[in-house]
Design an enzyme around this catalytic site. Structure first.
Site, PDB file in Angstrom:
ATOM      1  N   GLU A  45       0.831  -1.203   0.000  1.00  0.00           N
ATOM      2  CA  GLU A  45       0.000   0.000   0.000  1.00  0.00           C
ATOM      3  C   GLU A  45       0.873   1.262   0.000  1.00  0.00           C
ATOM      4  O   GLU A  45       0.553   2.253  -0.669  1.00  0.00           O
ATOM      5  CB  GLU A  45      -0.934   0.001   1.216  1.00  0.00           C
ATOM      6  CG  GLU A  45      -1.948  -1.130   1.226  1.00  0.00           C
ATOM      7  CD  GLU A  45      -2.878  -1.084   0.037  1.00  0.00           C
ATOM      8  OE1 GLU A  45      -3.539  -0.051  -0.155  1.00  0.00           O
ATOM      9  OE2 GLU A  45      -2.930  -2.069  -0.713  1.00  0.00           O
ATOM     10  N   TRP A  95     -19.942  10.575 -21.561  1.00  0.00           N
ATOM     11  CA  TRP A  95     -20.543  10.400 -20.240  1.00  0.00           C
ATOM     12  C   TRP A  95     -21.986  10.896 -20.249  1.00  0.00           C
ATOM     13  O   TRP A  95     -22.325  11.855 -20.938  1.00  0.00           O
ATOM     14  CB  TRP A  95     -19.743  11.188 -19.197  1.00  0.00           C
ATOM     15  CG  TRP A  95     -18.290  10.816 -19.110  1.00  0.00           C
ATOM     16  CD1 TRP A  95     -17.241  11.527 -19.616  1.00  0.00           C
ATOM     17  CD2 TRP A  95     -17.732   9.656 -18.487  1.00  0.00           C
ATOM     18  NE1 TRP A  95     -16.062  10.880 -19.343  1.00  0.00           N
ATOM     19  CE2 TRP A  95     -16.330   9.729 -18.654  1.00  0.00           C
ATOM     20  CE3 TRP A  95     -18.266   8.560 -17.804  1.00  0.00           C
ATOM     21  CZ2 TRP A  95     -15.462   8.761 -18.168  1.00  0.00           C
ATOM     22  CZ3 TRP A  95     -17.406   7.588 -17.316  1.00  0.00           C
ATOM     23  CH2 TRP A  95     -16.026   7.688 -17.491  1.00  0.00           C
ATOM     24  N   TRP A 149     -15.382  10.448 -14.225  1.00  0.00           N
ATOM     25  CA  TRP A 149     -14.596  10.176 -13.014  1.00  0.00           C
ATOM     26  C   TRP A 149     -14.107  11.453 -12.350  1.00  0.00           C
ATOM     27  O   TRP A 149     -13.914  11.494 -11.123  1.00  0.00           O
ATOM     28  CB  TRP A 149     -13.407   9.261 -13.331  1.00  0.00           C
ATOM     29  CG  TRP A 149     -12.382   9.829 -14.280  1.00  0.00           C
ATOM     30  CD1 TRP A 149     -12.334   9.698 -15.635  1.00  0.00           C
ATOM     31  CD2 TRP A 149     -11.234  10.627 -13.928  1.00  0.00           C
ATOM     32  NE1 TRP A 149     -11.243  10.365 -16.156  1.00  0.00           N
ATOM     33  CE2 TRP A 149     -10.550  10.939 -15.134  1.00  0.00           C
ATOM     34  CE3 TRP A 149     -10.728  11.115 -12.716  1.00  0.00           C
ATOM     35  CZ2 TRP A 149      -9.383  11.718 -15.153  1.00  0.00           C
ATOM     36  CZ3 TRP A 149      -9.572  11.891 -12.747  1.00  0.00           C
ATOM     37  CH2 TRP A 149      -8.910  12.177 -13.961  1.00  0.00           C
TER      38      TRP A 149
END
Length: 435
Positions: A258, A289, A342
């Site tokens: 991570e 979109w 996004w």
């Protein structure tokens, strides 16, 4: 003043211990005055005047002030535009040099170039150091020197390169006797910055309790299986070298991965700064979109009719935190089920996340949309129901954040049918990518 003063400029490194730039400043041979600038450019763009991140920084700055005063010094805290702040500092002090640590975000790089130019006109050098990552910029590259754009080989090379040298702490606290001896310098009040105390709690630094079981527990939002260390990494109240050492010494290395992902995304943003608002894969900018504003509002409020998605959004809105598994699901739902850009979601997370970090947030959102580096294929679309059965089978997380789910008369109907949305998404992405 008779003696020249070295300035250490705090930014994303709000600690005295194991601080690279501060260590070098203290070894410079001149007394060191520590400086923090509340940047008017940044604060003026925050709409929430009870932004908990500002409170976190403010409280941390006050803590640093107390520590420095314990060593007979003080912290110079300024609220202004950065260049104006530096003009005033240079008027007040005979500055030998300015030390600070690297920042990799586009705004920060532009700001630092401006400050470097301003200082240079006065014959003052701006010296910057690596502090918030183990490896930066071009330190982990392909054999031909080009940056990696896929995580797996990057992570492999990162681990190969890691050794004790890169994990060694800077003993900055041992040299605090070189701080400028000065009486208390007044700190602006939170109110004078235009803010009031945030209402959310700050997570602690108890990451060691989750490292060994991280791989086993990290995907289940109902249990405390993640570290919540993000805000401390974001503002540098912990040392990345300490975290990486502990992660590397653990039997299980998933948590270390991570930390590597974080550095991978920082490296990507450095080399490809346009990706903060453009698809890493340019063909994905051709997607048509839908961008239904009513659906976006429902998503923001946690009223989509999909309980695991809604639980995540409500947790975010109330606490400033969202579990990583749920971040992936909510991002997939927005971009794939609702066919909403996004960038809309990235901006919303930027407003709400206490641990918001541009590189990781943009990287994560582009991953979810399929437009990023290690992109999930566009046809990989998370099923909210399947995710619920797998990661919240007893509905503990859902019951905590969506209590009305038990009463179907109170819980909203799904704003979109998942099967329909999946087909619509596949058609839209296929059309864009086939041009």
């Amino acid at each position: 003043m008779d003696t020249k003063t070295t300035i250490f400029w705090f930014r994303r490194d709000l600690r005295l211990d194991d601080n690279a730039g501060l260590y070098h400043a203290l070894k410079s041979g001149n007394p060191v005055l520590c400086l923090f600038i509340f940047d008017h450019e940044i604060l003026s763009k925050l709409d929430n005047k009870a932004d908990t991140r500002v409170t976190f920084i403010y409280d941390t700055i006050n803590g640093l002030q107390q520590e420095l005063e314990g060593h007979g010094s003080s912290l110079l805290v300024v609220y202004d535009k950065v260049e104006t702040a530096w003009y005033n500092v240079l008027k007040a002090y005979d500055v030998a040099a300015v030390y600070t640590n690297h920042d990799y975000e586009p705004y920060a790089k532009t700001r630092d170039e401006q400050v470097k130019t301003l200082l240079g006109k006065q014959g003052i050098e701006l010296k910057t150091y690596k502090d918030q990552v183990i490896f930066e910029r071009d330190e982990v590259t392909k054999d031909d020197g080009k940056p990696y754009t896929v995580f797996t080989p990057y992570g492999r090379k990162w681990k190969q390169k890691l050794n004790d040298f890169y994990l060694s702490a800077y003993p900055s606290k041992k040299h605090l006797k070189h701080l400028l001896k000065i009486k208390h310098l007044p700190t602006p009040t939170l109110k004078s910055l235009g803010f009031e105390p945030g209402k959310q709690e700050f997570p602690g630094k108890n990451y060691k309790t989750v490292i060994d079981d991280y791989a086993e527990k990290r995907d289940y939002p109902a249990i405390k299986g993640t570290s919540h260390i993000g805000i401390h990494l974001r503002f540098g109240t912990v040392s990345i070298r300490t975290l990486a050492t502990d992660a590397n010494n653990a039997q299980e290395k998933t948590w270390l991965n991570e930390l590597i992902w974080r550095e991978f995304y920082m490296m990507i943003l450095h080399h490809f700064p346009r990706t903060r608002d453009h698809a890493f894969r340019p063909e994905y900018d051709r997607i048509q979109w839908v961008n239904n504003e009513v659906h976006f509002e429902a998503w923001c409020k946690g009223q989509t009719g999909y309980p695991l998605v809604d639980a995540g959004m409500r947790e975010l809105n109330e606490t400033g935190f969202m579990h990583n598994r749920i971040r992936m699901l909510t991002a997939s739902f927005l971009t794939k089920d609702l066919l909403i850009d996004w960038r809309w979601g990235e901006r919303y997370f930027a407003e709400k996340l206490l641990d918001y970090d541009m590189a990781s947030n943009v990287g994560g959102w582009q991953w979810a949309a399929g437009s990023g580096t290690d992109a999930a294929p566009y046809f990989r679309i998370f099923s909210p129901d399947a995710q619920t059965k797998r990661f919240d089978p007893e509905l503990k997380y859902i019951k905590k954040w969506v209590p009305e789910y038990a009463d179907f008369s109170k819980y909203p109907k799904p704003i979109v049918d998942h099967t329909f949305a999946r087909d619509r998404c596949l058609k839209a992405f296929k059309a864009a990518l086939s041009k």
